[in-house]
Design an enzyme around this catalytic site. Structure first.
Site, PDB file in Angstrom:
ATOM      1  N   SER A  14      85.734  17.948  45.342  1.00  6.11           N
ATOM      2  CA  SER A  14      86.019  17.767  44.380  1.00  6.11           C
ATOM      3  C   SER A  14      84.983  17.664  42.970  1.00  6.11           C
ATOM      4  O   SER A  14      84.793  18.452  41.759  1.00  6.11           O
ATOM      5  CB  SER A  14      86.260  15.982  44.229  1.00  6.11           C
ATOM      6  OG  SER A  14      86.016  15.413  44.479  1.00  6.11           O
ATOM      7  N   HIS A  35      83.431  26.653  53.340  1.00  7.28           N
ATOM      8  CA  HIS A  35      83.376  27.172  54.056  1.00  7.28           C
ATOM      9  C   HIS A  35      84.602  26.862  54.657  1.00  7.28           C
ATOM     10  O   HIS A  35      84.386  27.757  55.724  1.00  7.28           O
ATOM     11  CB  HIS A  35      82.773  25.375  55.184  1.00  7.28           C
ATOM     12  CG  HIS A  35      83.282  24.596  54.628  1.00  7.28           C
ATOM     13  ND1 HIS A  35      83.919  23.619  54.432  1.00  7.28           N
ATOM     14  CD2 HIS A  35      84.074  23.838  55.939  1.00  7.28           C
ATOM     15  CE1 HIS A  35      84.340  23.086  54.916  1.00  7.28           C
ATOM     16  NE2 HIS A  35      84.707  22.714  55.916  1.00  7.28           N
ATOM     17  N   LYS A 194      74.049   3.352  45.480  1.00  8.80           N
ATOM     18  CA  LYS A 194      75.764   2.172  45.442  1.00  8.80           C
ATOM     19  C   LYS A 194      76.487   2.335  45.747  1.00  8.80           C
ATOM     20  O   LYS A 194      77.680   1.727  45.474  1.00  8.80           O
ATOM     21  CB  LYS A 194      75.579   3.551  43.629  1.00  8.80           C
ATOM     22  CG  LYS A 194      75.138   4.718  44.166  1.00  8.80           C
ATOM     23  CD  LYS A 194      77.531   5.273  43.837  1.00  8.80           C
ATOM     24  CE  LYS A 194      76.852   7.024  43.600  1.00  8.80           C
ATOM     25  NZ  LYS A 194      78.885   6.919  44.047  1.00  8.80           N
ATOM     26  N   ASN A 259      84.773   4.786  46.924  1.00 10.81           N
ATOM     27  CA  ASN A 259      83.750   3.886  47.796  1.00 10.81           C
ATOM     28  C   ASN A 259      85.018   2.376  47.468  1.00 10.81           C
ATOM     29  O   ASN A 259      84.344   2.277  48.516  1.00 10.81           O
ATOM     30  CB  ASN A 259      82.047   3.390  48.164  1.00 10.81           C
ATOM     31  CG  ASN A 259      81.415   5.302  47.687  1.00 10.81           C
ATOM     32  OD1 ASN A 259      81.739   5.623  49.585  1.00 10.81           O
ATOM     33  ND2 ASN A 259      81.417   6.118  46.957  1.00 10.81           N
ATOM     34  N   VAL A 282      86.658  12.062  51.729  1.00  9.22           N
ATOM     35  CA  VAL A 282      85.414  11.370  52.493  1.00  9.22           C
ATOM     36  C   VAL A 282      84.639   9.750  51.333  1.00  9.22           C
ATOM     37  O   VAL A 282      85.202  10.459  50.273  1.00  9.22           O
ATOM     38  CB  VAL A 282      83.975  12.304  52.855  1.00  9.22           C
ATOM     39  CG1 VAL A 282      83.186  12.051  52.839  1.00  9.22           C
ATOM     40  CG2 VAL A 282      84.348  13.786  53.795  1.00  9.22           C
ATOM     41  N   GLU A 284      82.117   7.860  50.989  1.00  8.73           N
ATOM     42  CA  GLU A 284      80.240   8.993  50.757  1.00  8.73           C
ATOM     43  C   GLU A 284      80.077   7.606  51.752  1.00  8.73           C
ATOM     44  O   GLU A 284      79.084   6.877  52.419  1.00  8.73           O
ATOM     45  CB  GLU A 284      79.797   9.020  50.271  1.00  8.73           C
ATOM     46  CG  GLU A 284      79.906  10.973  49.984  1.00  8.73           C
ATOM     47  CD  GLU A 284      79.260  12.155  51.004  1.00  8.73           C
ATOM     48  OE1 GLU A 284      78.518  11.170  52.358  1.00  8.73           O
ATOM     49  OE2 GLU A 284      78.985  13.145  50.963  1.00  8.73           O
TER      50      GLU A 284
END
Length: 338
Positions: A14, A35, A194, A259, A282, A284
């Site tokens: 994204s 990839h 953060k 998150n 994902v 992070e």
């Protein structure tokens, strides 16, 4: 070697796609490498990244590319936008294919897994001292940037001319304002910490604590970020800017943040694995928490919010236990050292 593209972006998720869209919309021929050949084939066919940014068309100057060698031969400007846990492996793949005049910038937010090292150190270990390095960081949601909504970010690096060229490439009067910064270390750290604080803010809201608690976590999270930053040589003032306070407020308060949503799910009682699955992309901050915690422990820096998030994610703690531990800490003065 002559450039056939103005810049190559490594990472077709994204954020990588959003930055590539912004660059191409600014009139720059941009190669976007990913990839997964099937994913790149879909980008070419659909003229849209339907997996990560559905409904946003890819500009004509954005060229999806599945071959890493072709992508790296096209331009000496290389923008890496991959998750922090694969940052080193992507650079290792790229190293033998880089042009001699290559210049490397990354928008990856995080530290090296296990060690907690800055990505600058990882890049130097892999690439040596030859290539100029830079980092891009600040409060950016990919969907808004890709849609052309106004955004501001900061940039820092090792070579003044490289920074000037990058600002010229990235800056757009209509969509993107770029601030130069001389704190390479600080910009790298802000993007990792953060994410940890955003998880804590999400957990707080998931429990139902409200705006007061969320604001306290943001404020004390900024203290933790500044404390850790100064311990590794960053400038405290950096964290009052885009890559510190700006990114912290954005990520802690808006549900576009994976998150924050991850933390919300935990606060509502989901276990770590189920909460990650619910996000579907994902998160992070899950890895960032371990990275930041590792770095803080190694340096002896007190980071109580980070420690409690770590306990929830890696030691079986609960958000309620984390809140109790934070509220039950010994009273102390509100100063930069408290």
């Amino acid at each position: 070697m002559k450039n056939t593209a103005d810049i190559t972006v490594l990472g077709a998720g994204s954020y990588g796609t959003a930055l590539a869209i912004s660059l191409a919309s600014n009139g720059h021929r941009t190669l976007l490498w990913g990839h997964e050949p099937e994913h790149i084939a879909n980008l070419k066919k659909d003229k849209c990244n339907n997996e990560f940014l559905p409904g946003i068309a890819l500009p004509d100057l954005l060229i999806p590319e599945a071959d890493l060698a072709t992508a790296l031969a096209a331009s000496n400007n290389v923008l890496v936008v991959v998750p922090s846990h694969v940052f080193g492996s992507v650079l290792s793949q790229a190293k033998p294919l880089l042009r001699d005049d290559a210049r490397i910038i990354w928008a990856t937010k995080g530290l090296e897994p296990e060690t907690g090292r800055l990505l600058q150190e990882v890049a130097r270990d892999i690439l040596g001292e030859h290539y100029p390095l830079a980092v891009l960081s600040g409060p950016t949601f990919a969907k808004e940037l890709a849609a052309g909504l106004p955004t501001a970010i900061s940039i820092a690096g090792t070579d003044v001319n490289f920074i000037k060229d990058l600002v010229e490439l990235l800056h757009s009067p209509k969509r993107l304002r770029v601030y130069e910064n001389d704190d390479f270390t600080g910009l790298q750290l802000g993007g990792a910490v953060k994410n940890v604080i955003a998880i804590s803010a999400g957990m707080s809201d998931g429990i139902g604590f409200g705006a007061n608690a969320r604001t306290a976590l943001i404020t004390r999270g900024l203290v933790e970020l500044t404390r850790l930053g100064e311990a590794i040589g960053a400038q405290g003032a950096t964290f009052m800017g885009m890559a510190g306070l700006g990114d912290l407020v954005l990520t802690c308060t808006d549900n576009q943040s994976r998150n924050r949503r991850f933390g919300l799910a935990l606060g509502k009682g989901l276990d770590v694995e189920t909460a990650q699955q619910e996000i579907g992309q994902v998160v992070e901050g899950y890895r960032n928490t371990k990275e930041v915690y590792t770095l803080a422990k190694r340096l002896g820096v007190e980071m109580p919010i980070t420690e409690q998030v770590y306990k929830v994610l890696y030691q079986g703690g609960t958000p309620h236990e984390a809140a109790k531990a934070l509220l039950g800490r010994d009273q102390k003065s509100e100063t930069p050292d408290s």
